[in-house]
Design a protein around this motif. Structure first.
Motif, PDB file in Angstrom:
ATOM      1  N   ASN A  92      -7.237  -0.983 -10.961  1.00 53.12           N
ATOM      2  CA  ASN A  92      -7.892  -2.242 -10.609  1.00 53.12           C
ATOM      3  C   ASN A  92      -8.648  -2.051  -9.293  1.00 53.12           C
ATOM      4  OD1 ASN A  92      -8.627  -4.956 -10.600  1.00 53.12           O
ATOM      5  ND2 ASN A  92      -6.752  -5.592  -9.561  1.00 53.12           N
ATOM      6  N   ASP A  93      -9.971  -2.181  -9.351  1.00 48.87           N
ATOM      7  CA  ASP A  93     -10.818  -1.974  -8.169  1.00 48.87           C
ATOM      8  C   ASP A  93     -10.561  -0.615  -7.524  1.00 48.87           C
ATOM      9  OD1 ASP A  93     -12.015  -4.463  -8.447  1.00 48.87           O
ATOM     10  OD2 ASP A  93     -10.490  -5.463  -7.216  1.00 48.87           O
ATOM     11  N   GLY A  94     -10.402   0.389  -8.372  1.00 45.17           N
ATOM     12  CA  GLY A  94     -10.212   1.740  -7.874  1.00 45.17           C
ATOM     13  C   GLY A  94      -8.811   2.049  -7.395  1.00 45.17           C
ATOM     14  N   GLN A  95      -7.904   1.087  -7.506  1.00 41.86           N
ATOM     15  CA  GLN A  95      -6.530   1.266  -7.054  1.00 41.86           C
ATOM     16  C   GLN A  95      -5.579   1.272  -8.253  1.00 41.86           C
ATOM     17  OE1 GLN A  95      -5.530   1.448  -3.537  1.00 41.86           O
ATOM     18  NE2 GLN A  95      -7.734   1.864  -3.425  1.00 41.86           N
ATOM     19  N   ILE A  96      -4.555   2.119  -8.184  1.00 38.84           N
ATOM     20  CA  ILE A  96      -3.534   2.149  -9.230  1.00 38.84           C
ATOM     21  C   ILE A  96      -2.526   1.042  -8.964  1.00 38.84           C
ATOM     22  CG2 ILE A  96      -1.649   3.475 -10.258  1.00 38.84           C
ATOM     23  CD1 ILE A  96      -3.195   6.005  -9.605  1.00 38.84           C
ATOM     24  N   ILE A  97      -2.322   0.195  -9.950  1.00 41.90           N
ATOM     25  CA  ILE A  97      -1.316  -0.856  -9.832  1.00 41.90           C
ATOM     26  C   ILE A  97      -0.285  -0.679 -10.940  1.00 41.90           C
ATOM     27  CG2 ILE A  97      -2.936  -2.482  -8.793  1.00 41.90           C
ATOM     28  CD1 ILE A  97      -3.001  -3.948 -11.508  1.00 41.90           C
ATOM     29  N   PRO A 109       1.252  -2.864  -5.927  1.00 37.96           N
ATOM     30  CA  PRO A 109      -0.007  -2.211  -5.551  1.00 37.96           C
ATOM     31  C   PRO A 109       0.247  -0.833  -4.939  1.00 37.96           C
ATOM     32  CG  PRO A 109       0.647  -3.715  -3.830  1.00 37.96           C
ATOM     33  CD  PRO A 109       1.716  -3.797  -4.883  1.00 37.96           C
ATOM     34  N   GLU A 110      -0.841  -0.143  -4.611  1.00 32.52           N
ATOM     35  CA  GLU A 110      -0.707   1.085  -3.827  1.00 32.52           C
ATOM     36  C   GLU A 110      -0.257   0.717  -2.407  1.00 32.52           C
ATOM     37  OE1 GLU A 110      -4.039   3.681  -3.748  1.00 32.52           O
ATOM     38  OE2 GLU A 110      -4.250   3.786  -5.922  1.00 32.52           O
TER      39      GLU A 110
END
Length: 358
Positions: free
Chosen positions: A270-275, A339-340
């Motif tokens: 999500n938006d370049g972040q691993i969730i 989140p990260e």
């Protein structure tokens, strides 16, 4: 565009299309009987895609037509009997003739559970699939005595030419038995399609651990190849499980288990972040007296769900709180999303336990 230019009814146009395609197919088989010469040709991708799209549209139209004609339960197989033809010569085999068929009569075999599974894989309309589920429950695919799903409807009026399924006694092996692999495939498609109420209404009747071991005839901790359905003339065998061959039911069961406990895709970008987001599909009755249930995640640590009110998790939007036990200290996250950097910590196995509160 030649198909659109053919005059006549849809049936007559389809017959011409079948003749042309069959001739192309037979010519191809004759030319490649001894193999390919290895030559390569270049094609224009857009033309190839256009041809595939036209075939897709044609097949989709026909699929919609046969589903409508059969009351939403599509037939598994067709076969065609020639009703108008002319003899055009002698065939090489003794007594056989070449014929030019002018008209066929389409005939259908009884429905098989396999085609229902394929429809669930193709269609995404939840209401259509829910209606299909109800029709299957009211069809001869459903064993009302055992409350399970048979591999096929009765074949009593089918020809022996359909193959070995016809040779078996009804309710046994490949003829009207409960083929566990296929039944589990059907259950997998139910949960993947979001028909959770329907899935759990069948759950305890279908999955082996919930069966009566005296009826099943073996340990309910092990699967089998098939279960004798109530179509079998020997009532003493109804519900008995037998191992006659290898079966893929364990693979389906593990896929179902994974979706039930973690959801379709726990890790997302999500938006370049691993969730990380657990989306369990668990009924309230599956939780113990304390309202908890646990499982091993990624093969290394326990995940514990706390659900004191024993609500059906698929009826609630989000979990309220996530607690990560990380190397001697706890990390509490409000909401159901991890989140990260904590999602990467979980994925790398650097936690001792994860708790989720509903």
């Amino acid at each position: 565009m030649w198909y659109e230019e053919i005059s006549g009814t849809i049936e007559s146009k389809d017959f011409v299309l079948w003749i042309v395609i069959s001739e192309i197919k037979e010519e191809f088989r004759e030319r490649t009987e001894l193999g390919f010469d290895g030559a390569e040709v270049q094609v224009i991708c857009t033309e190839l895609i256009e041809s595939f799209e036209r075939f897709r549209r044609k097949l989709s139209e026909k699929l919609e037509m046969v589903i409508k004609e059969n009351g939403s339960i599509p037939p598994t197989y067709f076969y065609y009997a020639p009703v108008d033809y002319e003899i055009i010569g002698d065939a090489p085999n003794f007594g056989e003739k070449y014929a030019n068929v002018k008209e066929f009569q389409r005939k259908e075999l009884p429905p098989f559970l396999d085609v229902i599974v394929k429809v669930f894989k193709v269609y995404e309309d939840c209401e259509f699939l829910r209606d299909l589920y109800a029709k299957v429950r009211n069809s001869q695919l459903y064993d009302k005595k055992l409350k399970m799903y048979k591999v096929n409807a009765p074949l009593e009026n089918a020809s022996i030419e359909i193959g070995r399924a016809k040779a078996f006694t009804p309710g046994w092996l490949e003829n009207e038995s409960i083929r566990l692999h296929m039944e589990y495939e059907y259950m997998l498609e139910l949960i993947k399609s979001g028909l959770y109420e329907e899935f759990f209404s069948d759950f305890k009747n279908v999955f082996i651990p919930f069966l009566n071991p005296y009826v099943y005839g073996r340990s309910v901790l092990e699967n089998c190849s098939f279960i004798v359905s109530s179509a079998n003339p020997d009532e003493t065998l109804h519900g008995n499980g037998f191992v006659a061959c290898l079966t893929g039911d364990t693979a389906e069961f593990l896929s179902i288990w994974r979706i039930m406990f973690v959801g379709r895709q726990p890790f997302k970008v999500n938006d370049g972040q691993i969730i990380l987001e657990f989306e369990p599909i668990l009924p309230g009755w599956s939780f113990d007296e304390k309202g908890t249930i646990s499982f091993k995640f990624l093969g290394s640590y326990n995940v514990v769900y706390h659900n004191p009110q024993k609500i059906d998790t698929y009826k609630t939007e989000d979990s309220k709180r996530v607690v990560l036990h990380v190397e001697g200290h706890d990390v509490t996250l409000e909401g159901g999303v991890v989140p990260e950097p904590y999602s990467k910590t979980v994925r790398s196995g650097q936690i001792s336990m994860l708790e989720i509160f509903f």
